[in-house]
Write a protein that holds these residues in place. Structure first.
Motif, PDB file in Angstrom:
ATOM      1  N   PRO A 133     -12.195 -15.039 102.924  1.00  0.00           N
ATOM      2  CA  PRO A 133     -12.005 -14.315 104.205  1.00  0.00           C
ATOM      3  C   PRO A 133     -12.634 -15.257 105.363  1.00  0.00           C
ATOM      4  CG  PRO A 133     -13.808 -13.165 103.127  1.00  0.00           C
ATOM      5  CD  PRO A 133     -12.848 -13.893 102.057  1.00  0.00           C
ATOM      6  N   LEU A 134     -13.374 -16.086 105.141  1.00  0.00           N
ATOM      7  CA  LEU A 134     -14.044 -17.216 105.972  1.00  0.00           C
ATOM      8  C   LEU A 134     -13.148 -18.338 105.972  1.00  0.00           C
ATOM      9  CD1 LEU A 134     -17.904 -16.431 105.960  1.00  0.00           C
ATOM     10  CD2 LEU A 134     -16.132 -15.759 107.695  1.00  0.00           C
ATOM     11  N   TYR A 135     -11.988 -18.597 105.120  1.00  0.00           N
ATOM     12  CA  TYR A 135     -11.303 -19.625 105.086  1.00  0.00           C
ATOM     13  C   TYR A 135     -10.747 -20.030 106.445  1.00  0.00           C
ATOM     14  CZ  TYR A 135      -7.826 -22.982 103.641  1.00  0.00           C
ATOM     15  OH  TYR A 135      -6.892 -23.937 103.715  1.00  0.00           O
ATOM     16  N   VAL A 136     -10.999 -21.327 106.887  1.00  0.00           N
ATOM     17  CA  VAL A 136     -10.271 -21.857 108.037  1.00  0.00           C
ATOM     18  C   VAL A 136      -9.003 -22.506 107.527  1.00  0.00           C
ATOM     19  CG1 VAL A 136     -10.546 -23.215 110.265  1.00  0.00           C
ATOM     20  CG2 VAL A 136     -12.313 -21.818 109.304  1.00  0.00           C
ATOM     21  N   ASN A 137      -7.817 -22.090 107.936  1.00  0.00           N
ATOM     22  CA  ASN A 137      -6.588 -22.973 107.622  1.00  0.00           C
ATOM     23  C   ASN A 137      -6.227 -24.102 108.359  1.00  0.00           C
ATOM     24  OD1 ASN A 137      -5.427 -21.991 109.689  1.00  0.00           O
ATOM     25  ND2 ASN A 137      -4.408 -19.995 108.604  1.00  0.00           N
ATOM     26  N   ALA A 138      -5.361 -24.645 107.764  1.00  0.00           N
ATOM     27  CA  ALA A 138      -5.011 -25.890 108.596  1.00  0.00           C
ATOM     28  C   ALA A 138      -4.619 -25.835 109.781  1.00  0.00           C
ATOM     29  CB  ALA A 138      -4.011 -26.866 107.705  1.00  0.00           C
ATOM     30  N   TYR A 139      -3.748 -24.630 110.126  1.00  0.00           N
ATOM     31  CA  TYR A 139      -3.168 -24.325 111.528  1.00  0.00           C
ATOM     32  C   TYR A 139      -4.163 -24.144 112.375  1.00  0.00           C
ATOM     33  CZ  TYR A 139      -1.493 -21.538 115.160  1.00  0.00           C
ATOM     34  OH  TYR A 139      -1.183 -21.017 116.353  1.00  0.00           O
ATOM     35  N   HIS A 166     -13.244 -25.093 106.122  1.00  0.00           N
ATOM     36  CA  HIS A 166     -11.824 -25.658 105.561  1.00  0.00           C
ATOM     37  C   HIS A 166     -11.624 -26.194 104.490  1.00  0.00           C
ATOM     38  CE1 HIS A 166      -7.776 -27.064 105.977  1.00  0.00           C
ATOM     39  NE2 HIS A 166      -8.201 -28.418 105.871  1.00  0.00           N
ATOM     40  N   VAL A 167     -12.797 -27.025 103.856  1.00  0.00           N
ATOM     41  CA  VAL A 167     -12.803 -27.794 102.632  1.00  0.00           C
ATOM     42  C   VAL A 167     -13.396 -27.003 101.633  1.00  0.00           C
ATOM     43  CG1 VAL A 167     -13.477 -29.933 101.605  1.00  0.00           C
ATOM     44  CG2 VAL A 167     -12.881 -30.143 103.858  1.00  0.00           C
ATOM     45  N   ALA A 168     -14.495 -26.212 101.622  1.00  0.00           N
ATOM     46  CA  ALA A 168     -15.187 -25.939 100.545  1.00  0.00           C
ATOM     47  C   ALA A 168     -14.868 -24.439 100.064  1.00  0.00           C
ATOM     48  CB  ALA A 168     -16.603 -25.654 100.935  1.00  0.00           C
ATOM     49  N   LEU A 169     -14.092 -23.899 100.864  1.00  0.00           N
ATOM     50  CA  LEU A 169     -13.544 -22.456 100.639  1.00  0.00           C
ATOM     51  C   LEU A 169     -12.212 -22.491  99.926  1.00  0.00           C
ATOM     52  CD1 LEU A 169     -15.276 -20.239 103.634  1.00  0.00           C
ATOM     53  CD2 LEU A 169     -16.079 -20.825 101.207  1.00  0.00           C
ATOM     54  N   ALA A 170     -11.881 -21.568  99.115  1.00  0.00           N
ATOM     55  CA  ALA A 170     -10.575 -21.208  98.362  1.00  0.00           C
ATOM     56  C   ALA A 170      -9.882 -20.604  99.731  1.00  0.00           C
ATOM     57  CB  ALA A 170     -10.796 -20.489  97.185  1.00  0.00           C
ATOM     58  N   PRO A 171      -8.591 -20.748  99.874  1.00  0.00           N
ATOM     59  CA  PRO A 171      -7.589 -20.344 100.610  1.00  0.00           C
ATOM     60  C   PRO A 171      -7.583 -18.816 100.713  1.00  0.00           C
ATOM     61  CG  PRO A 171      -6.522 -22.077  99.722  1.00  0.00           C
ATOM     62  CD  PRO A 171      -7.580 -21.919  98.933  1.00  0.00           C
ATOM     63  N   GLY A 172      -7.825 -18.163  99.868  1.00  0.00           N
ATOM     64  CA  GLY A 172      -7.924 -16.647  99.843  1.00  0.00           C
ATOM     65  C   GLY A 172      -9.398 -15.915 100.494  1.00  0.00           C
TER      66      GLY A 172
END
Lengths: 279, 380
Positions: free
Chosen positions: B43-49, B35-41
């Motif tokens: 593929p492994l990004y975990v969003n706030a939802y 969630h923190v280290a990856l950029a929102p775009g």
């Protein structure tokens, strides 16, 4: 270090607060004393003016046909059933009619039920651990720790009942006879003064019966043992003194030879069984 | 086992607890990092939802552990644990309501919106003190605890057990649901409490707060798990199992069975309350539907699916069912109830010990292949 630990035992600060190991007073003779006990269920007198005394260290067998009131008598002694009238004393100091089941159990009266009920999901060792005489309130139970002394005590009982090899196995896998022995072991863990044993050999093999007879006669002397049993052969093999119950009161009392030659006993009980055997 | 002096530390000597805590910690770290280290775009990004969703699952898992403690080890099938969960949630909701302050629709400095709407001119007495976090958090534990104490005292003293107890727990939660639906109760009626703004000064809508709540839920689950594990591995835990299997016998050994039942029931209710308090800020609303008897039954399903009397099974069950629920209600909304029903049938018929039972069997088979044990046990 050990001094510190003994100082930290807050419940042991004053010696007079430590309960005596055995508060039962048997200086005046019997350990169990029933007088004129009567109990009726819906008008049926299950126990009728029953008087009975058991001496300290005695092994007593109680026999009688079905419905003679054997189990009801056990229920009265252990506080499960309250009699309508009469007196029940444990030693000369404790009036059992004023006490409830857990109080009577903690006083040193252990009962083995007819159907063996061990805790099947727990191991043989854990069954004995739970049965041990200990502080059985919530917090002491939560914080209780296994120590060498407890382990030794459990090992000692495991030796007596012959289940040492099965200590780590769940009690559910034991055979019928082994469960009966485990249950006797659980009673022993409470260091009872009086053991009430209800039909210990029902459903046992010859061999198991012999082993049980050895076990029970070995126990007498150290504690008083009352055995209720149907199996006459078994009673003959262990009993020194036999009480015959009939219709809620004592019909005869004495050695096995004495009671089996008593014509009234032959008529109500032994006769009936002899007939059964000949059929 | 002997070496640990404190009963609370005893679980740390167990392999299963260490594995559980390790997996939980790894999962929490992974989610946080992704969630923190990856950029929102990415593929492994975990969003706030999703973080929020996982936090919700973790609070459900804690609730399932609480139910497994009483059902698995004590044999008390509580069909009303949703009530304790909801009460903890309401206590938290009341605190969050008081934090709104003047930012409500009506802008009243003290009264929540629904009270202004009902033309009330002052706070009911039972809302006093909920503006203070310490008081509210204490109530999160105390209110469910006291209810469980009173309810349990009456039930266990009268030796109500088995199916009768299940039915009255169900009645308890149903009665509370009806009560909380009433506007006059002062808990917002059918709309419940919502429109929360901040917790302890942190904005509830920010992703940092959501991550914090997710981590708090994970820590609470870990602590609750260790506490329950400490209880069930103590002698008291063995008394509980003994009570479950042969209550009269346990009583005869000199244990005051009703007191043990009461103690464990109260601990379980407080854990359920804590779970509810963590759940509410993450979903942003608490309303009387949490008291619904169906919800309480669903919790029991989680535990049954995961495997009774293991604690970690309850966690697995809660996570699996709720993940499936999220997936199904998104992908095929109509199919969810059928899927849940089907899952339950499959588990009761083919996996009576739940998913945890399957895991244990696998482990035992592997050990047996090593040749140390006879095959007898595996078939039992």
């Amino acid at each position: 270090m050990s001094i510190l630990r003994s100082l930290a035992q807050r419940d042991r600060v004053f010696d007079f607060l430590v309960p005596a190991a055995s508060p039962v007073d048997v200086r005046h003779g019997p350990i169990l004393y029933l007088e004129d006990v009567t109990v009726s269920f819906d008008g049926f007198k299950a126990i009728n003016d029953l008087s009975l005394t058991i001496d300290d260290g005695e092994l007593r067998c109680i026999i009688g046909p079905n419905g003679a009131g054997k189990t009801t008598m056990m229920d009265i002694i252990t506080g499960k059933t309250r009699p309508d009238s009469g007196q029940v004393w444990f030693g000369s100091r404790h009036d059992l009619l004023t006490m409830n089941e857990p109080e009577i159990a903690s006083l040193g009266i252990g009962r083995k039920f007819q159907k063996p009920t061990v805790f099947e999901a727990l191991t043989v060792f854990e069954n004995l651990e739970l049965a041990m005489a200990a502080d059985k309130r919530i917090l002491p139970t939560l914080t209780a720790r296994m120590n060498g002394e407890i382990r030794d005590r459990i090992d000692e009982v495991l030796e007596v009942i012959g289940l040492k090899a099965l200590r780590g196995r769940p009690a559910g896998i034991l055979s019928h006879g082994q469960k009966q022995w485990l249950e006797i072991g659980m009673l022993l863990m409470q260091r009872p003064r009086l053991l009430l044993v209800d039909e210990p050999v029902a459903g046992m093999t010859e061999q198991e019966m012999e082993r049980t007879a050895e076990l029970l006669t070995g126990l007498a002397g150290k504690q008083s043992v009352v055995v209720v049993e149907h199996d006459m052969g078994f009673v003959r093999s262990i009993a020194r003194k036999v009480t015959v119950l009939h219709q809620g009161s004592v019909l005869a009392e004495g050695s096995m030879d004495q009671v089996s030659s008593d014509p009234r006993v032959v008529e109500v009980y032994l006769g009936a069984e002899a007939e059964e055997e000949t059929v | 086992m002997d070496s640990s002096r404190l009963w609370l530390l005893r679980p740390f000597g167990e392999r299963s607890t260490l594995i559980f805590l390790g997996v939980l910690l790894a999962a929490m770290t992974l989610v946080t990092l992704l969630h923190v280290a990856l950029a929102p775009g990415h593929p492994l990004y975990v969003n706030a939802y999703t973080v929020n969703l996982f936090g919700k699952y973790l609070s459900y898992a804690l609730l399932a552990v609480a139910v497994d403690l009483v059902w698995g080890y004590l044999g008390i099938l509580s069909l009303g644990h949703g009530a304790f969960f909801a009460l903890g949630g309401y206590a938290m909701g009341m605190y969050l309501m008081r934090q709104i302050g003047e930012r409500g629709v009506y802008g009243h400095p003290v009264l929540p919106d629904f009270m202004v709407f009902l033309n009330w001119d002052s706070l009911p007495w039972y809302w006093l003190g909920f503006d203070m976090a310490w008081f509210a958090f204490l109530m999160v534990l105390l209110v469910p605890g006291v209810l469980a104490l009173v309810f349990g005292f009456l039930a266990f003293r009268s030796r109500v057990t088995g199916v009768y107890l299940s039915i009255i727990t169900q009645a308890l939660t149903f009665a509370l649901m009806l009560a909380f639906f009433r506007n006059e109760m002062g808990f917002g009626g059918s709309d419940g409490l919502t429109d929360f703004r901040e917790i302890l000064g942190f904005n509830l809508r920010s992703s940092e707060t959501r991550l914090g709540l997710f981590l708090a839920s994970g820590v609470a689950l870990a602590l609750g798990y260790v506490l329950c594990r400490a209880i069930v591995t103590s002698k008291l835990g063995r008394v509980c199992v003994a009570t479950r299997d042969a209550e009269a016998r346990t009583r005869f050994l000199g244990y005051r069975v009703e007191r043990f039942q009461l103690f464990v029931f109260v601990v379980s209710a407080m854990l359920a309350g804590l779970a509810g308090a963590l759940y509410v800020p993450q979903v942003g609303i608490i309303n009387p539907s949490e008291f619904s008897p169906l919800f309480s039954i669903e919790i029991v399903l989680w535990v049954a699916l995961g495997g009774r009397a293991t604690l970690y099974g309850a966690v697995i069950g809660a996570l699996l069912v709720n993940y499936a629920k999220t997936y199904f209600t998104g992908a095929m909304p109509d199919a969810w109830l059928f899927a849940l029903g089907g899952l339950f049938v499959v588990v009761t018929v083919f996996l009576p010990k739940g998913v945890a039972g399957l895991l244990a069997l696998r482990l035992r088979q592997r050990r047996d292949d090593g040749g140390s044990l006879s095959g007898k046990e595996a078939s039992a």
